[in-house]
Design a protein around this motif. Structure first.
Motif, short mmCIF file in Angstrom:
data_model
loop_
_atom_site.label_atom_id
_atom_site.label_comp_id
_atom_site.label_asym_id
_atom_site.label_seq_id
_atom_site.Cartn_x
_atom_site.Cartn_y
_atom_site.Cartn_z
N GLY A 141 0.67 -1.01 -0.04
CA GLY A 141 0.04 0.09 -0.08
C GLY A 141 0.87 1.20 -0.07
O GLY A 141 0.46 2.25 -0.59
N ALA A 142 1.94 1.35 0.93
CA ALA A 142 2.80 2.43 0.90
C ALA A 142 3.37 2.64 -0.65
O ALA A 142 3.59 3.88 -1.17
CB ALA A 142 3.98 2.11 1.80
N LEU A 143 3.71 1.44 -1.35
CA LEU A 143 4.48 1.72 -2.55
C LEU A 143 3.43 2.47 -3.61
O LEU A 143 3.81 2.98 -4.41
CB LEU A 143 5.04 0.48 -3.04
CG LEU A 143 5.60 0.32 -4.41
CD1 LEU A 143 6.67 1.27 -4.67
CD2 LEU A 143 5.97 -0.98 -4.93
N ALA A 144 2.21 1.72 -3.59
CA ALA A 144 1.17 2.25 -4.44
C ALA A 144 0.73 3.82 -4.24
O ALA A 144 0.83 4.52 -5.21
CB ALA A 144 -0.20 1.35 -4.00
N GLY A 145 0.86 4.21 -3.08
CA GLY A 145 0.73 5.58 -2.67
C GLY A 145 1.71 6.45 -3.33
O GLY A 145 1.57 7.29 -3.91
N CYS A 146 2.81 5.94 -2.84
CA CYS A 146 4.21 6.80 -3.26
C CYS A 146 4.18 6.83 -4.81
O CYS A 146 4.68 7.87 -5.51
CB CYS A 146 5.40 6.14 -2.71
SG CYS A 146 6.80 6.87 -3.13
N PHE A 147 4.09 5.65 -5.45
CA PHE A 147 4.04 5.52 -6.99
C PHE A 147 2.91 6.41 -7.60
O PHE A 147 3.48 7.06 -8.49
CB PHE A 147 4.01 4.23 -7.45
CG PHE A 147 4.47 3.92 -8.72
CD1 PHE A 147 5.87 3.47 -9.00
CD2 PHE A 147 3.95 4.19 -9.86
CE1 PHE A 147 6.53 3.38 -10.10
CE2 PHE A 147 4.35 3.95 -11.20
CZ PHE A 147 5.77 3.62 -11.02
N SER A 148 1.85 6.45 -7.16
CA SER A 148 0.86 7.28 -7.75
C SER A 148 1.13 8.66 -7.50
O SER A 148 1.12 9.57 -8.66
CB SER A 148 -0.57 7.18 -7.00
OG SER A 148 -1.16 5.75 -7.46
N MET A 149 1.62 9.11 -6.48
CA MET A 149 2.05 10.59 -6.31
C MET A 149 3.12 10.91 -7.03
O MET A 149 3.25 12.02 -7.65
CB MET A 149 2.45 10.78 -4.77
CG MET A 149 2.59 12.33 -4.25
SD MET A 149 2.71 12.18 -2.56
CE MET A 149 2.48 14.04 -2.28
N ALA A 150 4.29 10.01 -6.89
CA ALA A 150 5.47 10.23 -7.76
C ALA A 150 5.14 10.34 -9.35
O ALA A 150 5.84 11.22 -9.89
CB ALA A 150 6.61 9.27 -7.54
N LEU A 151 4.43 9.48 -9.72
CA LEU A 151 4.13 9.48 -11.22
C LEU A 151 3.29 10.93 -11.64
O LEU A 151 3.70 11.44 -12.85
CB LEU A 151 3.24 8.40 -11.64
CG LEU A 151 2.98 8.21 -13.24
CD1 LEU A 151 4.27 8.30 -13.94
CD2 LEU A 151 2.26 6.90 -13.51
#
Length: 139
Positions: free
Chosen positions: A50-60
């Motif tokens: 979940g942390a990776l999904a949130g970070c990736f969405s924001m970073a993308l």
């Protein structure tokens, strides 16, 4: 510098015990069954996914905007693969399925930016021992 806080507690022995992880005011209960056997509840690996999904969405979203293609929406679903194939429980890989609504971008440019985000996302960098598969598509 921003410091993030979390806590966890475990009560009892491994197979019949129970625990809870607290993150951002939310509590996530977990047990041996929820972690190793897919039962009801959460797991530390689920929180990492979940942390990776949130970070990736924001970073993308940030990377797209920086390239001149502000996104309307980025949605990332993550599946963590936690396995005992080597005799040690390991978070082997996380599959990310990303869908993004972005105007005026072609798929080749979008894929290039999404690939770059894989190495730019802070959580991706923290999880260097975990294989991260990115499947990104425009919607």
């Amino acid at each position: 510098m921003r410091n993030s806080k979390a806590s966890a507690e475990w009560s009892g022995v491994l197979k019949s015990g129970k625990g809870a992880m607290s993150v951002g005011g939310q509590t996530f209960p977990f047990t041996f069954n929820s972690r190793m056997e897919g039962g009801a509840g959460s797991s530390p690996e689920e929180l990492l996914a979940g942390a990776l999904a949130g970070c990736f969405s924001m970073a993308l979203s940030a990377d797209l905007e920086k390239a001149g293609f502000p996104s309307e929406q980025v949605t990332t679903n993550a599946v963590g693969h936690f396995d005992n194939a080597t005799g040690k429980w390991t978070l082997e890989k996380i599959d990310l399925d990303i869908s993004a609504k972005v105007a005026n971008i072609d798929n080749a440019k979008f894929q290039e930016i999404a690939k770059g985000t894989s190495s730019a996302c802070p959580v991706s960098r923290a999880l260097t021992g975990v294989k991260i598969n990115v499947n990104a598509k425009l919607v």
